[in-house]
Write a protein that holds these residues in place. Structure first.
Motif, mmCIF file in Angstrom:
data_model
loop_
_atom_site.group_PDB
_atom_site.id
_atom_site.type_symbol
_atom_site.label_atom_id
_atom_site.label_comp_id
_atom_site.label_asym_id
_atom_site.label_seq_id
_atom_site.Cartn_x
_atom_site.Cartn_y
_atom_site.Cartn_z
ATOM 1 N N ILE A 49 -7.457 72.702 30.063
ATOM 2 C CA ILE A 49 -8.321 71.876 29.227
ATOM 3 C C ILE A 49 -7.467 71.071 28.253
ATOM 4 N N ILE A 50 -7.844 69.805 28.051
ATOM 5 C CA ILE A 50 -7.141 68.938 27.104
ATOM 6 C C ILE A 50 -8.132 68.431 26.061
ATOM 7 N N ASP A 51 -7.764 68.549 24.792
ATOM 8 C CA ASP A 51 -8.496 67.943 23.687
ATOM 9 C C ASP A 51 -7.536 67.068 22.889
ATOM 10 N N LEU A 52 -8.033 65.972 22.332
ATOM 11 C CA LEU A 52 -7.260 65.114 21.440
ATOM 12 C C LEU A 52 -7.860 65.197 20.047
ATOM 13 N N VAL A 53 -7.019 65.487 19.060
ATOM 14 C CA VAL A 53 -7.497 65.709 17.695
ATOM 15 C C VAL A 53 -6.820 64.731 16.747
ATOM 16 N N VAL A 54 -7.622 64.084 15.912
ATOM 17 C CA VAL A 54 -7.138 63.190 14.867
ATOM 18 C C VAL A 54 -7.610 63.749 13.522
ATOM 19 N N ASN A 55 -6.711 63.761 12.535
ATOM 20 C CA ASN A 55 -7.027 64.257 11.197
ATOM 21 C C ASN A 55 -7.464 65.726 11.242
ATOM 22 N N PRO A 56 -6.596 66.594 11.730
ATOM 23 C CA PRO A 56 -6.983 67.981 12.018
ATOM 24 C C PRO A 56 -7.379 68.824 10.817
ATOM 25 N N GLU A 57 -7.000 68.405 9.600
ATOM 26 C CA GLU A 57 -7.319 69.201 8.413
ATOM 27 C C GLU A 57 -8.708 68.913 7.862
ATOM 28 N N ALA A 58 -9.408 67.964 8.436
ATOM 29 C CA ALA A 58 -10.717 67.563 7.906
ATOM 30 C C ALA A 58 -11.733 68.702 8.020
ATOM 31 N N GLU A 59 -12.702 68.687 7.121
ATOM 32 C CA GLU A 59 -13.762 69.689 7.138
ATOM 33 C C GLU A 59 -15.042 69.175 7.785
ATOM 34 N N LEU A 60 -15.116 67.866 8.040
ATOM 35 C CA LEU A 60 -16.212 67.268 8.798
ATOM 36 C C LEU A 60 -15.601 66.581 10.012
ATOM 37 N N PHE A 61 -16.075 66.950 11.216
ATOM 38 C CA PHE A 61 -15.528 66.396 12.451
ATOM 39 C C PHE A 61 -16.594 65.657 13.238
ATOM 40 N N TYR A 62 -16.157 64.550 13.882
ATOM 41 C CA TYR A 62 -16.947 63.898 14.918
ATOM 42 C C TYR A 62 -16.387 64.379 16.262
ATOM 43 N N GLU A 63 -17.259 64.886 17.126
ATOM 44 C CA GLU A 63 -16.826 65.396 18.434
ATOM 45 C C GLU A 63 -17.540 64.645 19.543
ATOM 46 N N VAL A 64 -16.781 64.265 20.582
ATOM 47 C CA VAL A 64 -17.380 63.611 21.741
ATOM 48 C C VAL A 64 -16.649 64.069 22.989
ATOM 49 N N HIS A 65 -17.407 64.307 24.045
ATOM 50 C CA HIS A 65 -16.753 64.683 25.310
ATOM 51 C C HIS A 65 -16.513 63.432 26.148
ATOM 52 N N VAL A 66 -15.415 63.451 26.895
ATOM 53 C CA VAL A 66 -15.038 62.281 27.694
ATOM 54 C C VAL A 66 -15.293 62.497 29.181
ATOM 55 N N ASP A 67 -15.667 63.704 29.578
ATOM 56 C CA ASP A 67 -15.935 63.947 30.990
ATOM 57 C C ASP A 67 -17.358 63.520 31.333
ATOM 58 N N THR A 68 -17.581 63.289 32.612
ATOM 59 C CA THR A 68 -18.901 62.923 33.114
ATOM 60 C C THR A 68 -19.236 63.815 34.300
#
Length: 354
Positions: A49-68
């Motif tokens: 499994i691969i995830d890409l994370v930006v701004n990892p220390e944040a306490e509010l995250f936006y999450e989206v899946h890229v698979d279909t």
């Protein structure tokens, strides 16, 4: 101009097929997009499994899946409507995030929230599970097709595979056999009579139905075996274990065997919770006013089970997602991007002034 840019970003995403298990090329494209904007990207992986994370220390995250799901329709454009597998579920949401990040850079504004692009949502939800093993944000927005409603409630679910046994007889002699198809539908009718499935919900109603059914009838026989999958959608306040206690006797009576493969409770957030209040302010800034409830499994379940208070939001329509007619209005992608941008600024204490 934003509409045309959103269209361009989304088409780039759609032209790279990414069925579950084949997300690598699209993840590389997204990583290169982010690097061009000078965002640091952290890769999380367990070898599969691969995830890409930006701004990892944040306490509010936006999450989206890229698979279909596996590709059922190739992308094409008709005016402001973009068609193709994944357009609604949920590459339109991924495009909204990328457009927001691009706009923040152009305006010299900070990214106050974290971003995670995950894999495997359509198959097993392992991308969000991996992320939640390694990160514990307090709050999250999971992007899914909600028609730009902010979903503060989420359905529970029961999925079961079953086999219904009958008795073979010549097709002209039904009185000598037991028709497994008819037995399956008797079972379904009994399940539908259960009190939990007669209830009414604020955002959606509970439901139970058969979504797959394969029956044997090789040589003009009364079919002796049916194999299938049933799915139950529950209201957020309905306890899964209570519903299972009612379903078990019926399944015991009608089936040769059955196995529950997915079981989860739903949830509902309270109006005074921080993530709901933040979302409400962002809605006011962007002209959105509808709250709702998500009736399908999403990564929000993994987030909530790990203590992250989560809303579900995004452009696109759940009804047509996974169908051959999947599509999205790119103007909704722009609106979603503006909502996410407003939420980012409100959360960071830089709420835009009137």
């Amino acid at each position: 101009m934003k509409t045309e840019r959103a269209k361009e970003i989304l088409l780039q995403l759609l032209k790279i097929p990414s069925p579950s298990g084949q997300e690598d090329r699209l993840m590389l494209h997204i990583m290169e997009f982010l690097h061009r904007l000078d965002y640091d990207v952290k890769i999380e992986s367990d070898g599969e499994i691969i995830d890409l994370v930006v701004n990892p220390e944040a306490e509010l995250f936006y999450e989206v899946h890229v698979d279909t799901i596996p590709i059922r329709a190739e992308p094409f454009v008709r005016g402001n409507i973009i068609y193709g597998t994944g357009a609604s579920d949920i590459k339109g949401g991924a495009a909204a995030i990328l457009l927001m990040l691009e706009e923040l850079r152009k305006e010299g504004k900070d990214l106050n929230v974290g971003i995670v692009f995950v894999s495997d949502e359509e198959l097993g939800g392992r991308g969000s599970a991996l992320f939640m093993e390694r990160y514990k944000p307090r709050m999250a927005v999971v992007l899914e097709p909600t028609d730009l409603e902010v979903h503060i409630a989420h359905a529970g679910n029961i999925e079961a595979y079953f086999e219904v046994d009958g008795k073979e007889a010549h097709g002209a002699c039904p009185e000598s056999g037991v028709n497994a198809i008819e037995e399956t539908y008797k079972m379904l009718e009994e399940l539908k009579k259960l009190e939990p499935f007669k209830a009414k919900g604020e955002f959606f109603d509970p439901h139970i139905g058969i979504q797959e059914l394969v029956c044997e009838n090789p040589v003009y026989l009364i079919p002796a075996l049916c194999k299938g999958r049933l799915e139950a959608r529950l209201l957020p306040e309905q306890e899964v274990e209570d519903v299972l206690d009612l379903m078990d006797p019926i399944l015991d009576e009608y089936t040769k065997s059955y196995e529950y493969t997915e079981i989860w409770d739903g949830y509902r957030l309270e109006p005074d919770e921080e993530i709901v209040q933040l979302a409400k302010k962002a809605m006011e800034k962007t002209g959105l006013d509808e709250f709702g409830g998500m009736r399908s499994w999403t990564d929000a379940i993994n987030f909530m089970y790990n203590g992250t208070r989560t809303i579900v939001f995004g452009p696109g329509n759940l009804d047509i997602s996974h169908t051959k007619f999947e599509r999205i209005d790119v103007r909704d992608v722009v609106t979603a991007s503006e909502f996410l941008k407003a939420l980012n600024e409100i959360y960071g204490g830089n709420e835009p002034k009137e």
